[in-house]
Design a protein around this motif. Structure first.
Motif, PDB file in Angstrom:
ATOM      1  N   HIS A   1       0.865  -1.190   0.000  1.00 48.36           N
ATOM      2  CA  HIS A   1       0.000   0.000   0.000  1.00 48.36           C
ATOM      3  C   HIS A   1       0.900   1.238   0.000  1.00 48.36           C
ATOM      4  O   HIS A   1       2.078   1.149   0.353  1.00 48.36           O
TER       5      HIS A   1
ATOM      6  N   TYR B   1       0.711   3.997   1.892  1.00 49.45           N
ATOM      7  CA  TYR B   1       0.477   4.870   3.043  1.00 49.45           C
ATOM      8  C   TYR B   1       1.494   4.636   4.166  1.00 49.45           C
ATOM      9  O   TYR B   1       2.484   3.941   3.987  1.00 49.45           O
TER      10      TYR B   1
ATOM     11  N   GLN C   1       1.340  11.545   6.326  1.00 50.70           N
ATOM     12  CA  GLN C   1      -0.090  11.706   6.545  1.00 50.70           C
ATOM     13  C   GLN C   1      -0.298  12.486   7.835  1.00 50.70           C
ATOM     14  O   GLN C   1       0.575  12.538   8.700  1.00 50.70           O
TER      15      GLN C   1
ATOM     16  N   ASP D   1      -6.497  11.207   8.859  1.00 51.37           N
ATOM     17  CA  ASP D   1      -6.074  10.391   7.724  1.00 51.37           C
ATOM     18  C   ASP D   1      -5.057   9.343   8.178  1.00 51.37           C
ATOM     19  O   ASP D   1      -5.176   8.159   7.872  1.00 51.37           O
ATOM     20  N   GLN D   2      -4.081   9.775   8.945  1.00 50.58           N
ATOM     21  CA  GLN D   2      -3.062   8.845   9.436  1.00 50.58           C
ATOM     22  C   GLN D   2      -3.648   7.867  10.455  1.00 50.58           C
ATOM     23  O   GLN D   2      -3.314   6.688  10.463  1.00 50.58           O
TER      24      GLN D   2
ATOM     25  N   THR E   1      -5.402   5.076   8.663  1.00 47.97           N
ATOM     26  CA  THR E   1      -4.445   4.121   8.114  1.00 47.97           C
ATOM     27  C   THR E   1      -3.970   3.160   9.190  1.00 47.97           C
ATOM     28  O   THR E   1      -3.891   1.941   8.979  1.00 47.97           O
TER      29      THR E   1
ATOM     30  N   SER F   1       4.031   5.975  10.912  1.00 44.37           N
ATOM     31  CA  SER F   1       3.262   4.859  11.452  1.00 44.37           C
ATOM     32  C   SER F   1       4.166   3.636  11.603  1.00 44.37           C
ATOM     33  O   SER F   1       3.963   2.595  10.987  1.00 44.37           O
TER      34      SER F   1
END
Length: 317
Positions: free
Chosen positions: A161, A163, A167, A171-172, A175, A201
């Motif tokens: 992905h 991500y 971010q 939004d983060q 995820t 993340s």
């Protein structure tokens, strides 16, 4: 002769051509017969009886729009003479229309009972990258671990992905929640969480989102902490495979089954084949206490009231 057209529901005032139909062909119905006024292409509708201007067009036993001009029996019914009943703004009213299904003995499926209590239908090893920067490494580990698909391991799958970094805010957070849900998904008998080390993340950030971050079915690897991340990843996947070796399926009630539904292909025939089948299946599974999840919201535009009126109660509606 093969069937050339179909009336999906006895209440329908239109039928669907299954093969090319030619002008002048005679159509025999329970209520009489008539000739086609024009050619009808496969997947397209034609009127089974005269339909007045502003009268509803009925397909699937439901109104799919209204006639914008009088339509004769045997005439093509399409966007040139039918218009949606939708307006710019709708005030929705709960009018329950819940199908009555006869009680059935509880069905069971052969699934995997997880320590979380959830039930899975597969026993796979999943490689979950925390950030898109390690997608290629995840896929390389997947490819190199293909030999482990045996005994209790049904597949090794990477989930690349884009991500996990750059971010902000919700939004983060979304995820991270999705990644955590994948890590704890019951279809995965073992999971390798693959991080880079410098991403927003990162693994230590993801762990608080997990219900059981120390589960023996989860392995972690920070690529920047090892010299050969692919070799280290394969080693961890091998450990997971050994733990899954003796996993066995067991009978589990259909009330615990969760099925994701998706549009297969939007053409004139999917509406008379796959889509009604999926709907009928969904009714039967939900009657057993199970769950279906319908995605691709645009596919239900114009039919949202039909779904809303099938809600069990007004609060859900």
């Amino acid at each position: 002769m093969d069937k050339q057209w179909i009336q999906i529901n006895p209440q329908d005032n239109v039928a669907v051509a299954l093969t090319p139909l030619k002008q002048g062909e005679r159509i025999e119905t329970k209520n009489g017969s008539f000739e086609l006024i024009e050619d009808i292409a496969p997947g397209h509708k034609f009127a089974l009886r005269p339909i007045g201007e502003d009268e509803n067009i009925i397909k699937y036993g439901l109104a799919i729009g209204h006639a914008t001009t009088p339509i004769e029996a045997g005439q093509w019914v399409h966007i040139h003479n039918i218009k949606t009943n939708l307006g710019d703004v709708l005030d929705y009213t709960y009018t329950p229309d819940i199908p009555a299904l006869a009680p059935r003995p509880e069905k069971k499926f052969a699934g995997y009972r997880r320590s979380s209590g959830k039930a899975g239908i597969r026993n796979e090893i999943w490689i979950i990258p925390t950030v898109g920067c390690v997608n290629n490494i995840a896929q390389a580990i997947e490819k190199a671990s293909a030999h482990l698909v045996k005994d209790g391991v049904e597949a090794v799958c990477a989930f690349p992905h884009p991500y996990g970094c750059s971010q902000m805010g919700g939004d983060q957070d979304n995820t991270r929640r999705i990644l955590a849900d994948l890590i704890e998904h019951p279809n995965a008998g073992g999971v390798l969480v693959l991080g880079l080390g410098c991403e927003n993340s990162n693994i230590d950030t993801i762990k608080p989102y997990l219900n059981d971050p120390e589960s023996e079915r989860i392995e972690y690897l920070v690529c920047q902490d090892v010299e050969d991340e692919i070799a280290a990843g394969i080693e961890r996947v091998e450990r997971l495979a050994r733990r899954m070796k003796n996993d066995k399926r067991e009978p589990i009630g259909a009330s615990e089954l969760v099925i994701g539904l998706k549009c297969g292909g939007s053409d004139g025939l999917s509406g008379i084949t796959a889509n009604p089948t999926v709907g009928a299946f969904s009714d039967k599974l939900i009657a057993q206490g199970g769950t279906t999840i319908l995605t691709e919201v645009p596919e239900m535009f114009g039919a949202e009231t039909l779904l809303m009126n099938r809600c069990e109660n007004e609060r859900l509606f």
